[in-house]
Scaffold this motif. Structure first.
Motif, PDB file in Angstrom:
ATOM      1  N   PRO A 153       0.737  -1.333   0.043  1.00  0.00           N
ATOM      2  CA  PRO A 153      -0.164  -0.076   0.039  1.00  0.00           C
ATOM      3  C   PRO A 153       0.746   1.312  -0.016  1.00  0.00           C
ATOM      4  O   PRO A 153       1.992   1.366   0.407  1.00  0.00           O
ATOM      5  CB  PRO A 153      -0.762  -0.154   1.244  1.00  0.00           C
ATOM      6  N   ALA A 154       0.246   2.491  -0.190  1.00  0.00           N
ATOM      7  CA  ALA A 154       0.974   3.576  -0.538  1.00  0.00           C
ATOM      8  C   ALA A 154       1.468   4.300   0.735  1.00  0.00           C
ATOM      9  O   ALA A 154       0.373   5.437   1.063  1.00  0.00           O
ATOM     10  CB  ALA A 154       0.490   4.469  -1.844  1.00  0.00           C
ATOM     11  N   SER A 155       1.837   3.729   1.558  1.00  0.00           N
ATOM     12  CA  SER A 155       2.210   4.491   2.897  1.00  0.00           C
ATOM     13  C   SER A 155       2.873   6.096   2.707  1.00  0.00           C
ATOM     14  O   SER A 155       2.777   6.940   3.515  1.00  0.00           O
ATOM     15  CB  SER A 155       2.804   3.721   3.961  1.00  0.00           C
ATOM     16  N   ASN A 156       3.551   5.990   1.428  1.00  0.00           N
ATOM     17  CA  ASN A 156       4.262   7.334   1.248  1.00  0.00           C
ATOM     18  C   ASN A 156       3.587   7.677  -0.059  1.00  0.00           C
ATOM     19  O   ASN A 156       4.118   7.332  -1.287  1.00  0.00           O
ATOM     20  CB  ASN A 156       5.647   6.856   1.049  1.00  0.00           C
ATOM     21  N   PRO A 157       2.305   8.331  -0.298  1.00  0.00           N
ATOM     22  CA  PRO A 157       1.746   8.363  -1.668  1.00  0.00           C
ATOM     23  C   PRO A 157       2.361   9.401  -2.417  1.00  0.00           C
ATOM     24  O   PRO A 157       3.014  10.269  -1.855  1.00  0.00           O
ATOM     25  CB  PRO A 157       0.512   8.842  -1.333  1.00  0.00           C
ATOM     26  N   TYR A 158       2.071   9.280  -3.739  1.00  0.00           N
ATOM     27  CA  TYR A 158       2.978   9.938  -4.732  1.00  0.00           C
ATOM     28  C   TYR A 158       2.225  11.213  -5.157  1.00  0.00           C
ATOM     29  O   TYR A 158       2.858  12.192  -5.131  1.00  0.00           O
ATOM     30  CB  TYR A 158       2.926   8.860  -6.135  1.00  0.00           C
ATOM     31  N   TRP A 159       0.839  11.315  -5.470  1.00  0.00           N
ATOM     32  CA  TRP A 159       0.386  12.514  -5.830  1.00  0.00           C
ATOM     33  C   TRP A 159      -0.620  12.990  -4.828  1.00  0.00           C
ATOM     34  O   TRP A 159      -1.072  12.249  -3.965  1.00  0.00           O
ATOM     35  CB  TRP A 159      -0.368  12.592  -7.113  1.00  0.00           C
ATOM     36  N   LEU A 160      -1.309  14.137  -4.906  1.00  0.00           N
ATOM     37  CA  LEU A 160      -1.993  14.746  -3.926  1.00  0.00           C
ATOM     38  C   LEU A 160      -3.362  14.243  -3.866  1.00  0.00           C
ATOM     39  O   LEU A 160      -3.899  13.562  -2.903  1.00  0.00           O
ATOM     40  CB  LEU A 160      -2.083  16.227  -3.800  1.00  0.00           C
ATOM     41  N   GLY A 161      -4.173  14.270  -4.943  1.00  0.00           N
ATOM     42  CA  GLY A 161      -5.705  13.950  -5.280  1.00  0.00           C
ATOM     43  C   GLY A 161      -6.381  15.137  -5.911  1.00  0.00           C
ATOM     44  O   GLY A 161      -6.146  15.992  -6.727  1.00  0.00           O
TER      45      GLY A 161
END
Length: 395
Positions: A125-133
């Motif tokens: 899972p993306a615990s350090n996500p890449y883009w904001l939303g």
């Protein structure tokens, strides 16, 4: 042909086959590179736009705003429409912002899913996500068959970090899936279309959904939730101005702040038999107007309890508008009492309490304030294990 060179490297001018030719020592070589997709690095502010399936993938380079930023169009909504089946990829820290200054909207017509994801591989899972939303404010947006991945990164200023953040306007959700991300949706004071359904959150860290109290009743029903850190809908402080039924929600409720039912229309909160929620310290249900209809005789009990450190409880100004039947209140009363009802001045016909248990109050169990009274049909009230007096009542 079809490309130009600048200090950042080779940049495509449009889709198609780009031919890169090099010459050295009298020898010439060519490489043909198929070019697909469009790079978006300018705000959409002068007129509405449609991102075509044929131009997939669309790449968002920065935080792009979609609205009539300078008011050139008299406040008319500037819309971004994305064709079904299109793929939108985001650079690190990129986002789409709708209606932050003047009306702006995202429209996804019915059809194949639109996928929004990082422009590079991201572990799950993306615990350090890449883009904001996606951020919505002054917006009337329609999210149909939308899949978001790798989002929920922290904004560079004070804004909730979630894949979908809604701070106002109107929103239709019809099959929205968030996966492999951090924090699913934050729903602020927004009008949710009653036809909304199927919010799915999968393999996501942080919370699944955080909503203000006035939105809970229209939270999308249906949906799937698995592989997530969060397992509850977090309800934050908010004013509720219309009657709401919190039954049938796809996840349990956790009250993290106060839900204040206050409007001249006298909004009623309905909690069906078998409903339960957990409440944090400082959380409360407060009814300056309106009232609470909870449970039914012969059904499963309604259970309202703390997360372990107590909660304020329920305060009702006009008891005559409330009926509690087969209800259990536990570990409450951290400020005044688990249950307080009035009115503070005058009298009314009284609150209906039938088969109600108040257990483990941290102060008084129940306070009958001012001109409050029990309705004659009330029966079987049990108050036990109170830290202070079980019942305070006017003479």
């Amino acid at each position: 042909r079809g490309v130009y060179h600048d200090t950042s490297g080779v940049v495509a001018l449009h889709g198609g086959d780009a031919v890169v030719e090099a010459e050295m020592g009298g020898l010439t070589a060519q490489v043909t590179i198929p070019i697909h997709g469009l790079l978006h690095d300018y705000d959409i502010m002068d007129s509405s736009e449609t991102w075509l399936l044929a131009d997939t993938p669309h790449v968002v380079k920065y935080r792009l705003e979609v609205d009539d930023v300078f008011g050139h169009h008299g406040g008319d909504t500037v819309k971004l429409t994305i064709e079904p089946g299109a793929v939108v990829r985001f650079r690190r820290g990129a986002a789409l912002i709708f209606g932050d200054n003047n009306p702006g909207a995202l429209i996804l017509p019915p059809g194949a899913p639109v996928v929004m994801e990082a422009d590079t591989a991201v572990p799950s899972p993306a615990s350090n996500p890449y883009w904001l939303g996606l951020f919505f404010k002054q917006s009337r947006s329609q999210l149909r068959n939308l899949v978001l991945r790798h989002c929920g990164a922290t904004w560079p200023f004070d804004r909730e970090a979630a894949c979908v953040v809604v701070a106002g306007g109107e929103l239709l959700i019809d099959s929205l899936t968030i996966r492999d991300s951090r924090n699913g949706v934050y729903l602020g004071p927004v009008t949710i279309d009653p036809a909304s359904r199927k919010l799915n959150v999968l393999n996501t860290t942080g919370y699944v959904a955080k909503v203000v109290a006035g939105v809970v009743g229209r939270f999308p029903r249906g949906g799937q939730f698995s592989g997530n850190d969060g397992t509850e809908i977090l309800v934050t402080l908010g004013r509720v101005t219309e009657s709401a039924n919190w039954g049938g929600l796809p996840l349990p409720v956790r009250l993290t702040g106060g839900a204040i039912f206050d409007d001249p229309s006298n909004p009623i909160l309905s909690l069906p038999a078998g409903f339960s929620f957990r409440a944090d310290p400082g959380a409360a249900l407060t009814f300056p107007t309106g009232g609470l209809h909870a449970g039914e005789l012969g059904g499963a009990p309604v259970v309202l309890e703390s997360t372990g450190d107590g909660w304020y409880g329920i305060a009702i100004e006009h008891g005559a508008q409330s009926e509690l039947k087969n209800v259990i209140l536990r570990d409450c009363g951290t400020q005044q009492a688990c249950l307080t009802f009035g009115p503070s001045t005058g009298t009314d016909t009284g609150i209906v309490l039938q088969d109600v248990v108040i257990r483990g109050s941290r102060t008084t169990g129940l306070i009958v304030a001012g001109g409050g009274r029990f309705h004659p049909s009330s029966t079987n009230l049990t108050i036990t294990e109170s830290a202070s007096t079980p019942l305070t009542i006017q003479p």
